[in-house]
Design a protein around this motif. Structure first.
Motif, PDB file in Angstrom:
ATOM      1  N   VAL A 186       0.524  -1.482   0.010  1.00  0.00           N
ATOM      2  CA  VAL A 186      -0.616  -0.248   0.029  1.00  0.00           C
ATOM      3  C   VAL A 186       1.020   1.381   0.184  1.00  0.00           C
ATOM      4  O   VAL A 186       0.700   2.273  -0.869  1.00  0.00           O
ATOM      5  CB  VAL A 186      -1.355  -0.170   1.329  1.00  0.00           C
ATOM      6  CG1 VAL A 186      -1.877   1.349   1.572  1.00  0.00           C
ATOM      7  CG2 VAL A 186      -1.754  -1.251   1.749  1.00  0.00           C
ATOM      8  N   LEU A 187       1.676   0.924   0.747  1.00  0.00           N
ATOM      9  CA  LEU A 187       2.837   2.248   0.544  1.00  0.00           C
ATOM     10  C   LEU A 187       3.145   2.418  -0.556  1.00  0.00           C
ATOM     11  O   LEU A 187       3.627   3.351  -0.627  1.00  0.00           O
ATOM     12  CB  LEU A 187       3.950   2.496   1.707  1.00  0.00           C
ATOM     13  CG  LEU A 187       3.344   3.258   3.425  1.00  0.00           C
ATOM     14  CD1 LEU A 187       1.485   2.633   3.828  1.00  0.00           C
ATOM     15  CD2 LEU A 187       3.786   3.606   4.582  1.00  0.00           C
ATOM     16  N   LEU A 188       4.027   0.941  -0.822  1.00  0.00           N
ATOM     17  CA  LEU A 188       4.525   1.656  -2.190  1.00  0.00           C
ATOM     18  C   LEU A 188       3.832   2.184  -2.956  1.00  0.00           C
ATOM     19  O   LEU A 188       4.349   3.017  -3.991  1.00  0.00           O
ATOM     20  CB  LEU A 188       4.943  -0.134  -2.759  1.00  0.00           C
ATOM     21  CG  LEU A 188       6.614  -0.533  -2.402  1.00  0.00           C
ATOM     22  CD1 LEU A 188       6.181  -1.838  -2.203  1.00  0.00           C
ATOM     23  CD2 LEU A 188       7.559   0.397  -2.104  1.00  0.00           C
ATOM     24  N   LYS A 189       2.393   1.854  -3.283  1.00  0.00           N
ATOM     25  CA  LYS A 189       1.852   2.542  -4.007  1.00  0.00           C
ATOM     26  C   LYS A 189       1.343   4.337  -3.748  1.00  0.00           C
ATOM     27  O   LYS A 189       2.086   4.908  -4.572  1.00  0.00           O
ATOM     28  CB  LYS A 189       0.501   2.018  -4.330  1.00  0.00           C
ATOM     29  CG  LYS A 189      -0.587   2.579  -5.290  1.00  0.00           C
ATOM     30  CD  LYS A 189       0.303   2.242  -6.642  1.00  0.00           C
ATOM     31  CE  LYS A 189      -1.190   3.158  -7.321  1.00  0.00           C
ATOM     32  NZ  LYS A 189      -0.798   2.530  -8.492  1.00  0.00           N
ATOM     33  N   ALA A 190       1.689   4.519  -2.456  1.00  0.00           N
ATOM     34  CA  ALA A 190       1.222   5.728  -2.190  1.00  0.00           C
ATOM     35  C   ALA A 190       2.648   7.246  -1.888  1.00  0.00           C
ATOM     36  O   ALA A 190       2.426   7.420  -2.545  1.00  0.00           O
ATOM     37  CB  ALA A 190       1.221   6.117  -0.477  1.00  0.00           C
ATOM     38  N   ILE A 191       3.421   6.067  -2.121  1.00  0.00           N
ATOM     39  CA  ILE A 191       4.740   6.930  -2.550  1.00  0.00           C
ATOM     40  C   ILE A 191       4.479   7.430  -4.720  1.00  0.00           C
ATOM     41  O   ILE A 191       5.631   8.000  -4.538  1.00  0.00           O
ATOM     42  CB  ILE A 191       6.186   6.446  -1.988  1.00  0.00           C
ATOM     43  CG1 ILE A 191       6.602   5.203  -2.599  1.00  0.00           C
ATOM     44  CG2 ILE A 191       6.251   6.495  -0.681  1.00  0.00           C
ATOM     45  CD1 ILE A 191       8.288   4.674  -2.091  1.00  0.00           C
ATOM     46  N   GLU A 192       3.464   7.043  -5.013  1.00  0.00           N
ATOM     47  CA  GLU A 192       3.937   6.747  -6.316  1.00  0.00           C
ATOM     48  C   GLU A 192       3.121   8.631  -6.472  1.00  0.00           C
ATOM     49  O   GLU A 192       3.607   9.178  -7.455  1.00  0.00           O
ATOM     50  CB  GLU A 192       2.652   6.320  -7.061  1.00  0.00           C
ATOM     51  CG  GLU A 192       3.563   4.829  -7.416  1.00  0.00           C
ATOM     52  CD  GLU A 192       3.251   3.905  -8.383  1.00  0.00           C
ATOM     53  OE1 GLU A 192       1.955   3.713  -8.617  1.00  0.00           O
ATOM     54  OE2 GLU A 192       3.746   2.342  -8.483  1.00  0.00           O
ATOM     55  N   HIS A 193       2.313   9.045  -5.573  1.00  0.00           N
ATOM     56  CA  HIS A 193       1.556  10.685  -5.581  1.00  0.00           C
ATOM     57  C   HIS A 193       2.514  11.841  -5.175  1.00  0.00           C
ATOM     58  O   HIS A 193       3.450  11.469  -4.210  1.00  0.00           O
ATOM     59  CB  HIS A 193       0.940  10.135  -4.475  1.00  0.00           C
ATOM     60  CG  HIS A 193      -0.501   9.363  -4.596  1.00  0.00           C
ATOM     61  ND1 HIS A 193      -1.368   9.583  -5.694  1.00  0.00           N
ATOM     62  CD2 HIS A 193      -0.610   7.897  -4.895  1.00  0.00           C
ATOM     63  CE1 HIS A 193      -2.436   9.008  -6.300  1.00  0.00           C
ATOM     64  NE2 HIS A 193      -2.055   7.926  -5.664  1.00  0.00           N
ATOM     65  N   ASP A 194       2.772  12.263  -5.822  1.00  0.00           N
ATOM     66  CA  ASP A 194       3.606  13.058  -5.428  1.00  0.00           C
ATOM     67  C   ASP A 194       3.407  13.895  -4.058  1.00  0.00           C
ATOM     68  O   ASP A 194       4.309  15.054  -3.783  1.00  0.00           O
ATOM     69  CB  ASP A 194       3.600  14.290  -7.042  1.00  0.00           C
ATOM     70  CG  ASP A 194       4.556  13.978  -8.103  1.00  0.00           C
ATOM     71  OD1 ASP A 194       5.320  12.489  -7.707  1.00  0.00           O
ATOM     72  OD2 ASP A 194       3.950  14.334  -9.563  1.00  0.00           O
ATOM     73  N   GLU A 195       1.995  13.858  -3.672  1.00  0.00           N
ATOM     74  CA  GLU A 195       1.929  15.145  -2.726  1.00  0.00           C
ATOM     75  C   GLU A 195       2.824  14.527  -1.117  1.00  0.00           C
ATOM     76  O   GLU A 195       2.441  14.661  -0.513  1.00  0.00           O
ATOM     77  CB  GLU A 195       0.170  15.025  -2.148  1.00  0.00           C
ATOM     78  CG  GLU A 195      -0.851  15.260  -3.575  1.00  0.00           C
ATOM     79  CD  GLU A 195      -0.841  14.613  -4.381  1.00  0.00           C
ATOM     80  OE1 GLU A 195      -1.910  15.324  -5.196  1.00  0.00           O
ATOM     81  OE2 GLU A 195       0.113  13.344  -4.640  1.00  0.00           O
ATOM     82  N   ILE A 196       2.894  12.948  -1.483  1.00  0.00           N
ATOM     83  CA  ILE A 196       3.664  12.222  -0.045  1.00  0.00           C
ATOM     84  C   ILE A 196       4.818  13.070   0.015  1.00  0.00           C
ATOM     85  O   ILE A 196       5.756  12.539  -0.669  1.00  0.00           O
ATOM     86  CB  ILE A 196       3.495  11.095  -0.039  1.00  0.00           C
ATOM     87  CG1 ILE A 196       1.926  10.425  -0.358  1.00  0.00           C
ATOM     88  CG2 ILE A 196       4.148  10.515   0.652  1.00  0.00           C
ATOM     89  CD1 ILE A 196       1.513  10.722   1.334  1.00  0.00           C
ATOM     90  N   GLU A 197       4.977  13.191   1.262  1.00  0.00           N
ATOM     91  CA  GLU A 197       6.693  13.830   1.591  1.00  0.00           C
ATOM     92  C   GLU A 197       7.331  12.973   2.289  1.00  0.00           C
ATOM     93  O   GLU A 197       8.879  13.220   2.405  1.00  0.00           O
ATOM     94  CB  GLU A 197       6.641  15.252   2.107  1.00  0.00           C
ATOM     95  CG  GLU A 197       6.235  16.582   0.884  1.00  0.00           C
ATOM     96  CD  GLU A 197       5.705  18.095   1.794  1.00  0.00           C
ATOM     97  OE1 GLU A 197       6.618  18.567   2.048  1.00  0.00           O
ATOM     98  OE2 GLU A 197       4.590  17.945   2.439  1.00  0.00           O
ATOM     99  N   THR A 198       6.413  12.275   3.405  1.00  0.00           N
ATOM    100  CA  THR A 198       7.322  11.447   4.074  1.00  0.00           C
ATOM    101  C   THR A 198       5.987  10.212   4.221  1.00  0.00           C
ATOM    102  O   THR A 198       5.167  10.178   4.082  1.00  0.00           O
ATOM    103  CB  THR A 198       7.619  11.640   5.833  1.00  0.00           C
ATOM    104  OG1 THR A 198       5.785  12.210   6.530  1.00  0.00           O
ATOM    105  CG2 THR A 198       7.876  13.435   5.958  1.00  0.00           C
ATOM    106  N   ILE A 199       6.507   9.465   4.578  1.00  0.00           N
ATOM    107  CA  ILE A 199       6.230   7.778   4.832  1.00  0.00           C
ATOM    108  C   ILE A 199       6.793   7.170   6.599  1.00  0.00           C
ATOM    109  O   ILE A 199       8.026   7.179   6.850  1.00  0.00           O
ATOM    110  CB  ILE A 199       6.841   6.727   4.292  1.00  0.00           C
ATOM    111  CG1 ILE A 199       8.183   6.178   3.526  1.00  0.00           C
ATOM    112  CG2 ILE A 199       6.331   7.098   2.538  1.00  0.00           C
ATOM    113  CD1 ILE A 199       8.668   5.228   3.558  1.00  0.00           C
ATOM    114  N   GLN A 200       5.843   6.601   7.187  1.00  0.00           N
ATOM    115  CA  GLN A 200       6.002   5.752   8.176  1.00  0.00           C
ATOM    116  C   GLN A 200       5.898   4.692   8.487  1.00  0.00           C
ATOM    117  O   GLN A 200       4.824   4.195   8.088  1.00  0.00           O
ATOM    118  CB  GLN A 200       5.281   6.612   8.836  1.00  0.00           C
ATOM    119  CG  GLN A 200       5.890   6.440  10.626  1.00  0.00           C
ATOM    120  CD  GLN A 200       5.308   6.926  11.782  1.00  0.00           C
ATOM    121  OE1 GLN A 200       4.853   6.576  13.136  1.00  0.00           O
ATOM    122  NE2 GLN A 200       4.978   8.187  11.688  1.00  0.00           N
TER     123      GLN A 200
END
Length: 338
Positions: free
Chosen positions: A149-163
């Motif tokens: 899910v987070l691998l897909k999330a970081i395809e979005h440019d709005e995401i600046e950090t992941i936890q």
């Protein structure tokens, strides 16, 4: 004290941050002393969540003495639509008595449907972007336990950090962190002690700090002593010695397979049990000493562990061969005795 940039956010953070879950079990006075010690020891990143009962309020009150200017403040909410996220941001600002929050995260996104909803026309991202434009939040992040899910999330440019979880027992986030760093996304390690399962805390922090994958690790701390000990593990960071690596290896082997990594491969359960969440909430009771919080989260699940019919389909899908049925039975007893 060495600091690193949290991705492309411009925030310079010490590798050790403060996780806000455990202060739910101390008083406001104790929480304030802990935050003051963090400031004095160089910790400048605080992570909490709207769902951590009084954690936001404690932190907001503590900042009056510790100084808002000394910290980057991160919080999060499990909201996926525009209206609920907008309300969550306003509530967090009010709870912490702040004019702005440095990092606001979509909390615990565990399904692709939740991610898609968050990025839909009236999703959570719309509220976060509006808040960012107004200056009441500075940056946008996402948290979760499911790597895909987070691998897909970081395809979005709005995401600046992941936890995401990371520690000597849980290295499944390596690919995620590598991809994130390549995109300039800041990496935050939750569960640096594997939810309390990894008992050699200082070694775990040293392992994480030496990984070159993590911008900041956020162990939960509920005493001044813990702050001092954790900082001592990373303030004058040296490479792991062979003896330390052997010690880590032995600890990992002792923990063995009887440990849920929250990978989600056991899902879906035919009966609808959210198996990883059951184990997470049980951990709040057995490892974090937060029985009321863990029990309340468990009670909110639409299907309880008692619904298990012992079909063992989950066990056949678990890549770690966990005895899930027996662990669910143990969880039922844990919550019954809360």
């Amino acid at each position: 004290m060495k600091k690193v940039l949290l991705g492309n956010t411009g925030m310079e953070v010490f590798v050790l941050g403060f996780g806000g879950i455990p202060i739910q079990r101390v008083s406001q006075e104790e929480a304030t002393e802990i935050i003051l010690e963090c400031r004095d020891r160089g910790i400048n990143f605080i992570d909490t969540a709207q769902g951590y009962t009084i954690s936001e309020q404690y932190i907001g009150n503590a900042l009056k003495k510790a100084g808002r200017e000394n910290f980057y403040i991160a919080t999060k909410a499990m909201c996926h639509d525009y209206d609920s996220m907008k309300a969550a941001i306003e509530n967090s600002l009010k709870s912490m008595q702040l004019d702005y929050i440095d990092l606001y995260q979509i909390h615990n996104v565990s399904k692709m449907e939740q991610l898609d909803k968050s990025f839909s026309e009236n999703g959570a991202i719309k509220a976060l972007l509006e808040a960012k434009e107004k200056g009441i939040i500075k940056h946008i992040g996402i948290t979760g336990h499911i790597k895909e899910v987070l691998l897909k999330a970081i395809e979005h440019d709005e995401i600046e950090t992941i936890q995401f979880p990371y520690n000597p027992v849980e290295s499944q986030g390596t690919e995620l962190f590598e991809r994130a760093l390549a995109k300039g996304i800041g990496t935050i390690a939750m569960k640096p002690m594997a939810g309390g399962a990894f008992t050699k805390h200082k070694l775990s922090l040293k392992y994480i700090a030496n990984s070159n994958l993590i911008s900041v690790a956020i162990p939960g701390m509920d005493s001044v002593k813990q702050v001092v000990e954790n900082v001592s593990a990373v303030e004058n960071l040296q490479p792991l010695t062979q003896e330390e690596m052997d010690e880590i290896k032995n600890e990992v082997q002792e923990i063995g397979n009887n440990f849920c990594r929250r990978c989600g491969y056991c899902k879906p359960c035919p009966e609808g049990i959210d198996i990883p969440s059951v184990f997470i909430f049980e951990g709040y009771v057995t490892r974090y000493n937060l029985p009321e919080y863990g029990k309340s989260r468990y009670d909110a699940l639409p299907v309880k562990a008692t619904a298990c019919v012992r079909c063992r389909k989950c066990e056949r899908k678990c890549p770690y061969n966990l005895p899930i049925v027996e662990k669910l039975k143990h969880a039922v007893e844990t919550f019954k005795n809360c």
